[in-house]
Design a protein around this motif. Structure first.
Motif, PDB file in Angstrom:
ATOM      1  N   GLY A  71     -10.885-168.115  63.173  1.00 42.53           N
ATOM      2  CA  GLY A  71      -9.492-167.202  63.151  1.00 42.53           C
ATOM      3  C   GLY A  71      -9.142-166.792  61.686  1.00 42.53           C
ATOM      4  O   GLY A  71      -7.922-166.572  61.297  1.00 42.53           O
ATOM      5  N   VAL A  72     -10.213-166.579  60.961  1.00 38.86           N
ATOM      6  CA  VAL A  72      -9.707-165.965  59.646  1.00 38.86           C
ATOM      7  C   VAL A  72     -10.762-164.776  59.343  1.00 38.86           C
ATOM      8  O   VAL A  72     -12.098-164.706  59.515  1.00 38.86           O
ATOM      9  N   ALA A  73     -10.414-163.504  59.075  1.00 35.98           N
ATOM     10  CA  ALA A  73     -11.027-162.141  58.825  1.00 35.98           C
ATOM     11  C   ALA A  73     -11.431-162.166  57.507  1.00 35.98           C
ATOM     12  O   ALA A  73     -10.604-162.429  56.500  1.00 35.98           O
ATOM     13  N   ALA A  74     -12.722-161.860  57.075  1.00 32.02           N
ATOM     14  CA  ALA A  74     -13.131-161.715  55.714  1.00 32.02           C
ATOM     15  C   ALA A  74     -14.005-160.312  55.937  1.00 32.02           C
ATOM     16  O   ALA A  74     -14.322-159.895  57.063  1.00 32.02           O
ATOM     17  N   ILE A  75     -14.694-160.039  54.551  1.00 31.87           N
ATOM     18  CA  ILE A  75     -15.350-159.023  54.564  1.00 31.87           C
ATOM     19  C   ILE A  75     -16.823-159.387  53.931  1.00 31.87           C
ATOM     20  O   ILE A  75     -16.948-159.877  52.890  1.00 31.87           O
ATOM     21  N   PRO A  76     -17.880-158.935  54.686  1.00 29.71           N
ATOM     22  CA  PRO A  76     -19.322-159.105  54.074  1.00 29.71           C
ATOM     23  C   PRO A  76     -19.462-158.413  52.637  1.00 29.71           C
ATOM     24  O   PRO A  76     -19.219-157.243  52.874  1.00 29.71           O
ATOM     25  N   LEU A  77     -20.103-159.024  51.727  1.00 28.69           N
ATOM     26  CA  LEU A  77     -20.452-158.066  50.516  1.00 28.69           C
ATOM     27  C   LEU A  77     -21.556-157.318  50.703  1.00 28.69           C
ATOM     28  O   LEU A  77     -21.695-156.064  50.021  1.00 28.69           O
ATOM     29  N   SER A  78     -22.285-157.283  51.942  1.00 28.21           N
ATOM     30  CA  SER A  78     -23.525-156.502  51.921  1.00 28.21           C
ATOM     31  C   SER A  78     -22.821-155.038  52.569  1.00 28.21           C
ATOM     32  O   SER A  78     -23.761-154.177  52.172  1.00 28.21           O
ATOM     33  N   ALA A  79     -21.719-155.026  52.868  1.00 24.63           N
ATOM     34  CA  ALA A  79     -21.222-153.584  53.209  1.00 24.63           C
ATOM     35  C   ALA A  79     -20.844-152.836  52.153  1.00 24.63           C
ATOM     36  O   ALA A  79     -20.751-151.525  52.337  1.00 24.63           O
ATOM     37  N   PHE A  80     -20.837-153.248  50.894  1.00 26.27           N
ATOM     38  CA  PHE A  80     -20.659-152.670  49.620  1.00 26.27           C
ATOM     39  C   PHE A  80     -22.012-152.195  49.020  1.00 26.27           C
ATOM     40  O   PHE A  80     -21.822-151.594  47.897  1.00 26.27           O
ATOM     41  N   TYR A  81     -22.995-152.346  49.614  1.00 26.17           N
ATOM     42  CA  TYR A  81     -24.146-151.924  49.138  1.00 26.17           C
ATOM     43  C   TYR A  81     -24.871-151.029  50.115  1.00 26.17           C
ATOM     44  O   TYR A  81     -24.887-150.938  51.285  1.00 26.17           O
ATOM     45  N   GLY A  82     -25.659-149.912  49.544  1.00 25.03           N
ATOM     46  CA  GLY A  82     -26.354-148.937  50.719  1.00 25.03           C
ATOM     47  C   GLY A  82     -27.531-149.503  51.455  1.00 25.03           C
ATOM     48  O   GLY A  82     -27.565-149.066  52.467  1.00 25.03           O
ATOM     49  N   PHE A  84     -21.985-163.327  60.400  1.00 26.97           N
ATOM     50  CA  PHE A  84     -20.815-164.217  59.986  1.00 26.97           C
ATOM     51  C   PHE A  84     -19.521-163.931  59.982  1.00 26.97           C
ATOM     52  O   PHE A  84     -18.551-164.936  60.508  1.00 26.97           O
ATOM     53  N   CYS A  85     -19.243-163.019  59.412  1.00 28.84           N
ATOM     54  CA  CYS A  85     -17.631-162.529  59.521  1.00 28.84           C
ATOM     55  C   CYS A  85     -17.313-162.370  60.557  1.00 28.84           C
ATOM     56  O   CYS A  85     -16.046-162.839  60.877  1.00 28.84           O
ATOM     57  N   GLN A  86     -17.746-161.968  61.520  1.00 27.73           N
ATOM     58  CA  GLN A  86     -17.351-161.692  62.805  1.00 27.73           C
ATOM     59  C   GLN A  86     -17.298-163.053  63.445  1.00 27.73           C
ATOM     60  O   GLN A  86     -16.201-163.172  64.489  1.00 27.73           O
ATOM     61  N   TRP A  87     -17.943-163.810  63.331  1.00 26.70           N
ATOM     62  CA  TRP A  87     -18.123-165.347  63.891  1.00 26.70           C
ATOM     63  C   TRP A  87     -16.815-165.921  63.290  1.00 26.70           C
ATOM     64  O   TRP A  87     -16.009-166.491  64.096  1.00 26.70           O
ATOM     65  N   LEU A  88     -16.695-165.779  61.720  1.00 21.67           N
ATOM     66  CA  LEU A  88     -15.376-166.463  61.233  1.00 21.67           C
ATOM     67  C   LEU A  88     -14.103-165.981  62.039  1.00 21.67           C
ATOM     68  O   LEU A  88     -13.155-166.855  62.162  1.00 21.67           O
TER      69      LEU A  88
END
Length: 392
Positions: free
Chosen positions: A352-363, A343-347
């Motif tokens: 035209g807005v970059a965000a970070i997925p929260l899942s990236a902060f979980y192992g 979703f963040c890549q699609w966004l």
């Protein structure tokens, strides 16, 4: 002449599960698509020109050679004064404060100083991406304990259950990246009570200490004698003064812990940029810049959240830091059902807005349909991002 072509020796990676970070991926994608980058956590505005002038003056005054290994004495004294004034902790700048090459180096150095192979270190997820690799580099075993989904508050029953005779340390972060949650005095007291009968050390990542909103107070480990006596307290000048590229921080710890910390510090970085230390020491004579930082960022948070209120994003509580997390499950687009990373890549590509997925902060990549925006940006940058996000 050798008959054999040059050969690169095979090696076994110390960090086999580590690849390119999500922050690098999203920043590159944002640049490629000319997106507004609300992903990586750094300001797009300048620091106070007086701070830059102070660096120039320090260079012109000849402060261009190695400083003392623990840091410039004036800067350590300024930090001691601040710790006493804000948190009531009286510490010796000679034996209990060390200047570091940013908070990330500080955390790694603390872990290398006290963790032996097989020792367990508790980390509370979601967590900053350096924590677990740092533990592994020290030979430790990361023990992941989730914060409560949705609120991201500490679950002390789960923390207690994770503690064993092999637990060497626990790593906490408040104000919390990525969620923006701030630990309360009751939370810190509960942690103090939990650790009191143990020899478990505390690494307290407090880099967002001056970004606490709505009248709350930052509850530093320094305020709690039972925690301060066992803690490495990590701070960041980069976060506080809008100079993340300077990579200068500090660690406050009792003398016995500091002695072990400095044994590692002297061999993995030795010392830190001299003119910038002198400049920071001079600049800290006026406490207003850090005392006013919460109000500065609260205004940006409010501007951003007022704009998001006109979208289908559901905002989670943002009590501190310069991050705002939002739930994407209510969006009126089919892409809301993508994994949060996709979703963040699609966004980034389509909106035209970059965000970070929260899942990236979980192992384990736990996907809660939540993404993180950074609002440490110029007002015009935030307004442009909100204009684009309004399409959702």
């Amino acid at each position: 002449m050798s008959l054999h072509p040059p050969r690169t020796p095979l090696l076994q990676s110390r960090l086999p599960n580590v690849g390119t970070t999500i922050f690098t991926v999203m920043s590159a994608l944002a640049a490629e698509h000319k997106a507004v980058n609300l992903g990586q956590g750094f300001p797009d505005f300048d620091c106070d020109p007086a701070l830059v002038d102070a660096v120039t003056k320090a260079m012109q005054a000849g402060h261009n050679q190695y400083p003392p290994m623990p840091g410039v004495p004036a800067l350590r004294q300024a930090m001691a004064d601040k710790m006493l004034a804000l948190y009531g902790l009286r510490c010796d700048p000679g034996t209990e404060i060390t200047v570091t090459a940013g908070a990330t180096q500080a955390i790694l150095t603390a872990l290398l100083a006290v963790v032996h192979p097989g020792d367990e270190v508790i980390v509370l997820e979601p967590c900053y991406d350096s924590y677990v690799p740092n533990i592994e580099l020290a030979g430790g075993v990361p023990v992941r304990v989730p914060l409560t989904p949705g609120t991201f508050r500490p679950d002390f029953d789960r923390i207690a259950a994770a503690m064993t005779p092999r637990t060497r340390a626990i790593l906490i972060n408040s104000p919390h990246n990525p969620s923006g949650t701030v630990w309360s005095a009751a939370d810190m007291q509960r942690l103090q009570d939990l650790l009191a009968p143990t020899d478990v050390l505390l690494i307290s990542d407090e880099v967002y200490e001056h970004m606490v909103f709505d009248g709350q107070q930052h509850q530093s480990a320094a305020r709690f004698p039972g925690l301060a006596a066992r803690a490495f307290i990590v701070s960041s000048f980069g976060k506080t003064y809008h100079v993340t590229g300077w990579k200068v921080g500090t660690v406050v710890a009792p003398a016995a812990l500091t002695a072990e910390f400095r044994k590692v510090h002297q061999f993995n970085v030795f010392t830190v940029n001299t003119p910038m230390q002198h400049a920071l020491a001079a600049y800290m004579a006026n406490p207003a810049p850090y005392l006013e930082l919460s109000a500065f960022y609260q205004r940006k948070r409010d501007l951003f959240c007022e704009g998001l209120a006109n979208t289908r994003f559901r905002m989670l509580a943002g009590e501190g830091t310069y991050f705002q997390c939002v739930d994407i499950s209510g969006l009126a687009v089919p892409e809301r059902d993508l994994p949060d990373g996709d979703f963040c890549q699609w966004l980034t590509r389509e909106i035209g807005v970059a965000a970070i997925p929260l899942s990236a902060f979980y192992g384990n990549g736990f996907d809660q349909r939540v993404v993180r925006f950074c609002f440490a940006k110029k007002d015009d940058t935030l307004r442009e991002a909100l204009k684009r996000l309004a399409r959702l």
